[in-house]
Design a protein around this motif. Structure first.
Motif, PDB file in Angstrom:
ATOM      1  N   TYR A 112       0.855  -1.184   0.000  1.00  0.00           N
ATOM      2  CA  TYR A 112       0.000   0.000   0.000  1.00  0.00           C
ATOM      3  C   TYR A 112       0.890   1.232   0.000  1.00  0.00           C
ATOM      4  CZ  TYR A 112       1.099   1.107   4.829  1.00  0.00           C
ATOM      5  OH  TYR A 112       1.776   1.458   5.965  1.00  0.00           O
ATOM      6  N   SER A 113       0.267   2.375  -0.238  1.00  0.00           N
ATOM      7  CA  SER A 113       1.034   3.619  -0.121  1.00  0.00           C
ATOM      8  C   SER A 113       0.140   4.728   0.411  1.00  0.00           C
ATOM      9  CB  SER A 113       1.644   3.991  -1.466  1.00  0.00           C
ATOM     10  OG  SER A 113       2.385   5.166  -1.356  1.00  0.00           O
ATOM     11  N   CYS A 114      -0.810   5.229  -0.413  1.00  0.00           N
ATOM     12  CA  CYS A 114      -1.575   6.416  -0.018  1.00  0.00           C
ATOM     13  C   CYS A 114      -2.662   6.115   1.016  1.00  0.00           C
ATOM     14  CB  CYS A 114      -2.212   7.071  -1.246  1.00  0.00           C
ATOM     15  SG  CYS A 114      -3.569   6.104  -1.954  1.00  0.00           S
ATOM     16  N   GLY A 115      -3.242   4.919   0.969  1.00  0.00           N
ATOM     17  CA  GLY A 115      -4.332   4.582   1.882  1.00  0.00           C
ATOM     18  C   GLY A 115      -5.617   5.332   1.600  1.00  0.00           C
ATOM     19  N   ILE A 144      -6.014   6.554  -4.174  1.00  0.00           N
ATOM     20  CA  ILE A 144      -5.581   7.445  -5.256  1.00  0.00           C
ATOM     21  C   ILE A 144      -4.267   7.032  -5.918  1.00  0.00           C
ATOM     22  CG2 ILE A 144      -6.848   9.493  -4.510  1.00  0.00           C
ATOM     23  CD1 ILE A 144      -4.313  10.505  -3.184  1.00  0.00           C
ATOM     24  N   CYS A 145      -3.504   6.114  -5.327  1.00  0.00           N
ATOM     25  CA  CYS A 145      -2.188   5.824  -5.920  1.00  0.00           C
ATOM     26  C   CYS A 145      -2.123   4.515  -6.697  1.00  0.00           C
ATOM     27  CB  CYS A 145      -1.110   5.828  -4.839  1.00  0.00           C
ATOM     28  SG  CYS A 145      -1.075   4.326  -3.824  1.00  0.00           S
ATOM     29  N   GLY A 146      -2.947   3.546  -6.352  1.00  0.00           N
ATOM     30  CA  GLY A 146      -2.958   2.271  -7.071  1.00  0.00           C
ATOM     31  C   GLY A 146      -1.971   1.247  -6.552  1.00  0.00           C
ATOM     32  N   GLU A 147      -1.237   1.570  -5.511  1.00  0.00           N
ATOM     33  CA  GLU A 147      -0.203   0.658  -5.023  1.00  0.00           C
ATOM     34  C   GLU A 147      -0.794  -0.621  -4.421  1.00  0.00           C
ATOM     35  OE1 GLU A 147       3.778  -0.505  -4.120  1.00  0.00           O
ATOM     36  OE2 GLU A 147       2.794   0.734  -5.606  1.00  0.00           O
ATOM     37  N   CYS A 148      -2.018  -0.568  -3.910  1.00  0.00           N
ATOM     38  CA  CYS A 148      -2.590  -1.716  -3.196  1.00  0.00           C
ATOM     39  C   CYS A 148      -3.467  -2.611  -4.081  1.00  0.00           C
ATOM     40  CB  CYS A 148      -3.436  -1.206  -2.017  1.00  0.00           C
ATOM     41  SG  CYS A 148      -4.900  -0.294  -2.565  1.00  0.00           S
ATOM     42  N   ILE A 149      -3.553  -2.303  -5.372  1.00  0.00           N
ATOM     43  CA  ILE A 149      -4.542  -2.985  -6.229  1.00  0.00           C
ATOM     44  C   ILE A 149      -4.401  -4.507  -6.186  1.00  0.00           C
ATOM     45  CG2 ILE A 149      -5.252  -3.354  -8.642  1.00  0.00           C
ATOM     46  CD1 ILE A 149      -4.561  -0.392  -9.126  1.00  0.00           C
ATOM     47  N   PRO A 208      -8.135  -2.338  -1.877  1.00  0.00           N
ATOM     48  CA  PRO A 208      -8.568  -2.697  -0.522  1.00  0.00           C
ATOM     49  C   PRO A 208      -8.379  -1.585   0.504  1.00  0.00           C
ATOM     50  CG  PRO A 208      -6.538  -3.828  -1.092  1.00  0.00           C
ATOM     51  CD  PRO A 208      -7.014  -3.151  -2.341  1.00  0.00           C
ATOM     52  N   CYS A 209      -7.632  -0.538   0.164  1.00  0.00           N
ATOM     53  CA  CYS A 209      -7.443   0.546   1.142  1.00  0.00           C
ATOM     54  C   CYS A 209      -8.683   1.421   1.270  1.00  0.00           C
ATOM     55  CB  CYS A 209      -6.251   1.416   0.756  1.00  0.00           C
ATOM     56  SG  CYS A 209      -6.528   2.434  -0.696  1.00  0.00           S
ATOM     57  N   SER A 210      -9.522   1.465   0.232  1.00  0.00           N
ATOM     58  CA  SER A 210     -10.639   2.416   0.254  1.00  0.00           C
ATOM     59  C   SER A 210     -11.980   1.800  -0.139  1.00  0.00           C
ATOM     60  CB  SER A 210     -10.351   3.575  -0.709  1.00  0.00           C
ATOM     61  OG  SER A 210     -10.189   3.086  -2.027  1.00  0.00           O
TER      62      SER A 210
HETATM   63  S1  FES Z   1      -2.863   2.437  -1.120  1.00  0.00           S
HETATM   64 FE1  FES Z   1      -3.092   3.934  -2.692  1.00  0.00          FE
HETATM   65  S2  FES Z   1      -4.833   3.226  -3.792  1.00  0.00           S
HETATM   66 FE2  FES Z   1      -4.708   1.899  -2.085  1.00  0.00          FE
END
Ligand code: FES
Length: 310
Positions: free
Chosen positions: A258-261, A264-269, A296-298
């Protein structure tokens, strides 16, 4: 790290490795994670220097009163301070379109600047519209004002010179892509007008700094808990109404990136294998959602059980 203040509220940081070696290469539109402050907050900042320069990354940070702490901590840094960063990632790259219209609101100019510099280098066809409250609040305005492919628009000047979607963007063109980055209100306005003008979603590319109102707003499903199931082990975890899927996975020792939580960043897809997702993100395209991608972060679930490829 070197620093100069481009405006009273925008600081520009030039980052280089302490050993003098080259940094990772990146494509225009990329951003990096920066770890900052005593709390080691991780924040994402777009790279706004020329993408071909490997000895130095440039980022610009707005000191935002609505900040969650990251931009305040960045503005507390002094010349020579050290920062820990991660390799660039990019979900906002240039497409193969023949022509590119870049629409920047305020500090949203940063990823579009690296796109403009890359297009200048390759002779690409583009125009950058840079909207800011005033000239004094527009970082890089002096570098851009005489550029033939850039138009500056200031809120405190005549109505005629403000961004006019009909005049400056017009109707859809199959060979043109539109890229938008800026504060939420700017993005909602610009993207809404583009859709009204008939631009298809596939031609509109966007990057947000924070979750849009629609994403942050509770949906009907936010009121309910659900179960998330992992395909690798078959393990099921209860997701209470006040926790994200990602929080639950981490609390149970699942190593999920994950990154932004904030969606908005797509890191957790991850991919959804069964169940009905309730998408609450600002990063996935309709196509990606149709392919089962999920943040899954949002995002939440409309079905009692959601199975993830994890
Ligand atoms: S952690 Fe950035 S979109 Fe989920």
């Amino acid at each position: 790290m070197a620093r100069h203040d481009a405006t009273p509220r925008i600081a520009v940081f030039d980052l280089a490795r302490t050993d003098g070696e080259e940094l990772w290469g990146y494509e225009p539109g990329a951003h990096i994670d920066v770890q900052v402050g005593e709390l080691q907050l991780v924040r994402q900042y777009s790279l706004c220097g020329p993408p071909g320069v490997r000895k130095q990354y440039r980022i610009a940070v707005l000191n935002d009163p609505a900040s969650r702490g990251g931009s305040r901590a960045m503005h507390g840094l002094a010349e020579g301070d050290r920062l820990r960063i991660a390799a660039p990632r990019n979900r906002f790259g240039l497409t193969a379109a023949r022509r590119h219209i870049l629409l920047a609101g305020g500090i949203g100019v940063t990823p579009l600047l690296s796109m403009a510099q890359a297009l200048d280098d390759t002779g690409g066809d583009y125009h950058l519209h840079y909207c800011a409250r005033s000239r004094g609040e527009a970082a890089f305005a002096a570098d851009l004002e005489n550029h033939p492919r850039v138009t500056l628009h200031f809120d405190d000047q005549t109505v005629q010179q403000r961004l006019d979607m009909a005049r400056d963007v017009g109707g859809p063109d199959p060979e043109t892509a539109v890229y938008v980055c800026g504060p939420g209100g700017f993005m909602d306005h610009v993207l809404g007008q583009a859709v009204e003008w008939g631009w298809p979603a596939a031609a509109l590319h966007k990057e947000r700094f924070s979750a849009s109102a629609a994403t942050a707003e509770p949906s009907a499903s936010d009121a309910g808990a659900f179960t998330v199931k992992l395909s690798s082990t078959g393990t099921e975890y209860a997701v209470p109404e006040d926790q994200s899927v990602l929080d639950v996975l981490h609390a149970n020792g699942v190593d999920a990136p994950y990154s932004c939580g904030q969606g908005i960043c797509g890191e957790c897809i991850v991919r959804v294998l069964s169940g009905e997702p309730d998408h609450r993100d600002d990063v996935l395209t309709d196509d990606e959602r149709a392919q089962g991608m999920y943040t899954p972060c949002s995002s939440r679930s409309l079905s009692p059980v959601l199975e993830l490829e994890l």
